[in-house]
Design an enzyme around this catalytic site. Sequence first.
Site, mmCIF file in Angstrom:
data_model
loop_
_atom_site.group_PDB
_atom_site.id
_atom_site.type_symbol
_atom_site.label_atom_id
_atom_site.label_comp_id
_atom_site.label_asym_id
_atom_site.label_seq_id
_atom_site.Cartn_x
_atom_site.Cartn_y
_atom_site.Cartn_z
ATOM 1 N N GLU A 111 -35.432 31.186 -9.850
ATOM 2 C CA GLU A 111 -34.040 31.059 -9.419
ATOM 3 C C GLU A 111 -33.138 30.566 -10.549
ATOM 4 O O GLU A 111 -31.965 30.945 -10.624
ATOM 5 C CB GLU A 111 -33.939 30.129 -8.213
ATOM 6 N N HIS A 158 -32.107 33.380 -12.759
ATOM 7 C CA HIS A 158 -31.008 34.143 -12.159
ATOM 8 C C HIS A 158 -29.639 33.586 -12.532
ATOM 9 O O HIS A 158 -28.643 34.318 -12.445
ATOM 10 C CB HIS A 158 -31.129 34.109 -10.637
ATOM 11 N N MET A 165 -32.977 31.327 -2.983
ATOM 12 C CA MET A 165 -31.813 32.146 -3.316
ATOM 13 C C MET A 165 -31.032 31.501 -4.454
ATOM 14 O O MET A 165 -30.765 30.302 -4.437
ATOM 15 C CB MET A 165 -30.924 32.308 -2.075
ATOM 16 N N GLY A 205 -37.655 33.397 0.081
ATOM 17 C CA GLY A 205 -38.082 32.001 0.018
ATOM 18 C C GLY A 205 -37.084 31.111 -0.674
ATOM 19 O O GLY A 205 -37.062 29.901 -0.447
ATOM 20 N N GLU A 213 -27.022 37.052 0.197
ATOM 21 C CA GLU A 213 -27.589 38.238 -0.425
ATOM 22 C C GLU A 213 -28.453 38.980 0.607
ATOM 23 O O GLU A 213 -29.254 38.339 1.307
ATOM 24 C CB GLU A 213 -28.454 37.871 -1.632
#
Length: 888
Positions: free
Chosen positions: A339, A342, A304, A302, A167
């Site tokens: 995360e 997400h 992903m 920091g 990303e």
Amino acid sequence: MHRSLLSAALALAFASLPALPALAAPKAASAALLETTTQLPRGVRPLHYDIALVPDAPNARFSGQAAIDLEVTAPTSSITLNAADLTFAKATLMPKSGAAQEARIAVDEEAQTATFRFARPLAKGRYTLRLDYTGVIGTQAVGLFSLDYKDDNAPEGKRRALFTQFENSDARRMIPSWDEPAYKATFALRATVPAGEMAVSNMPVQSRTTLPDGRVELRFADSPRMSTYLLFFALGDFERATANVDGTELGVVTRRGSLPQAAFALDSSKAILREYNDYFGVRYPLPKLDNVAGPGRSQFFGAMENWGAIFTFEYALLLDPAISTQRDKQEIFATAAHEMAHQWFGDLVTMRWWDDLWLNEGFASWMESRMMARLHPEWNTALEAVNSRDGAMRRDALATTHPVVQHVKTVEQASQAFDEITYQKGEAVIRMLEAYVGEDAWRRGVRAYMREHAYGNTASSDLWRQVERAAAKPVTAIAHDFTLQPGVPLIRVGEPVCKGGNMTVSLSQGEFSRDQPDRKPLAWRVPVIAQAAGATTQARTLVAGGKGSLTLPGCGPVVVNAGQSGYYRTLYSKTGFAQLGQQFARLAPIDQLGMLSDSWSLGMAGLQPASDFLDLAAAAPGNADPQVWALVARGLGSLHAMYGEDKAGRARLDAYAVKRLAPVMAQIGWNAKADEPTSHANLRTQLISTLSQLGDEATIREARRRYALMDSDPSAVPGPLRKTILSVVAEHADAAGWDAMRRAAQLEKSPMIKDTMYALLASSDDRQLAERALALALTEEPGATNGAAMIATVSRSHPELAFDFALANIDAVNARVDATSRSRYVPGLAGSASTPAMMDKVRAYAEAHIAPEARRDAETAIAAIKDRIAVRRARLPEIDAWLAQHVK
């Protein structure tokens, strides 16, 4: 709910949740693609990638083969996709029937594309594009990259692990692909790896084959439909621990020997996953979810959210009792919660294009905060909503801001979209809208959005449609005001009027700007909540057309933006502010934080006396919430920095600030108490850091005393204070002390602690030591990913020095910065500068090195410096006058 507990009722609720089919197709995917921004020719779309990867870690190279099933939707004689730093050996197109075609290959390095041209035109239909290629393994966190770390058990004393970071637009560095979020496809990954190492990807290993040369070919299960930026691969000497939650295998993966330090992250993830399965109304759809730790750091990110295989740098995942603080523990939880959110907002449902990046990041930030408050109420993190909102408003009040939903044209612009507006303003707007429609209606809207768009791509309007339907309130209009235009509303509160036992206040809407005070304000529809000081009854209104009013029972002072859910600044009348100041100790802690925050920002902008912040700080009772005292400490530290070279003015401020904070520090103490609230631990580190910044001799002396005893008396430097004590010693180090800390960093075996120590070596107030730290940053000693961090750390105290050094060594610096953040990194070094000359330097750098359409961070740095100069000139006299009156 405690993180390790789950009620039977909630467990039953999980059992009734619908499970999504793993490869469900989104509705109208082809139509959506036609409406979506793209940098690639339309007419061809990928369906499935079959990737064979052979990494050569020692030589920093890899070879790959790709078989891409695709659909041609309009006749064409060429296919163009994204590719960067790839060398192609062969390209063949296989139709479903008929003869294969070899392609002529043309690579455009600047556009990051490869075009394959064919002798015979391609008709509509399905084909397979087969590609043989090679690529490079980098040392910074873009594409496929390596991280080296010390390991005494390794043959040469160090090991190399591989990871990917795609990303926003870096899958193209490992896979020739349609590297845009709307081009979703399924992925089958094979990797040939050394027999003794562990490989991790989004899906579980499906098969394992030992090759004649001893290497192993791993085949991972096919992924669901997803965007390219979510694909992940890691390889190294890893260990893995697992747990099962609601049928999902949760895992943490670390370098060998570090697995126990990931126990807190794994335990936290179990509770978070249960909560998310319930909240979203859709179970997590993949069979496993790993969180993979890597040493080092990035200047860009920091962690992903790769679907099924989160990547997190060690400092945000591992809890090391030798150095980790309470704040670190909270950040580890927050990062995991972010995360994991997400996995739904971003992975299951993905924005069509980077314009709507906030749909990913704003929601993940909001869910992260929600989970911390829900699962760890003892941390009292709900109060941190004010700090988060302030981070957005600082950026949003400058002319260089941008709307939450912004038009993105280039890869660099997409990289720059990862900022305070996307994350923190997005989170704040969500919090405000949830408070406006109510928690239940908001959740119903989110659940409907997830069901409607699973495995697909969306824009913001898709979410507003579902929430408005669930809430039966005009959400879309309000949301558009706050997401389609930039800026911060200003709510002016008129003189309170008491009549008939009720208090009425008039409200008017303007705009809060730090650098355009005379501009005609934009218009917002602003949800406002108010309550009388010390009361619990709230009144609500929607300020529309620039005006509104509120009536509350009783005749006491009125708190506007009670609970601080609104995204706006509140400017009280002189009388109203004075009344609240007198009642400050009675206000809820979150409203104390809100008043401190507003008085600081409005004071620095000249909309109210800058000294009002000091009045409120003086009114804070000794038993105020630790986060209130932390904000007071940060404010006093900011004033200290603002005085710059004015040593006399700074000395007066420092004397007052130390006198105000030292009694609080004495009450908290250096040593943790067995039954103290966790917020005391955070306040302790904040106070020590601020008192050190203020030059408090008692604090500096005590830190040095403890540091001297560290080897002989471990209790002198307990793990939760080690980083803080080291930072004080480093900040005030002399040459001998700096050399001693460097030797300790060289000998340190823990990669995470080593990274911390090298960062601290760059934090000295002494210019000569700062110069030594800069020189050290460009050597191999700190590690490939730490050099840029050291230069950035130097820039906090010596911005001109760090900026000039970076320019003089720009090629070496760029080699240590992620390619995705180079247009942001150097301008960021000017972050604490306050001279006109620095504005000129940043402007010149941008003109020479940054494309015109990607200069927003440079323009923001210039605007911030200009604002800082103006504030110092106009506001410090007010602070001086207040100190003269109150400090005897």
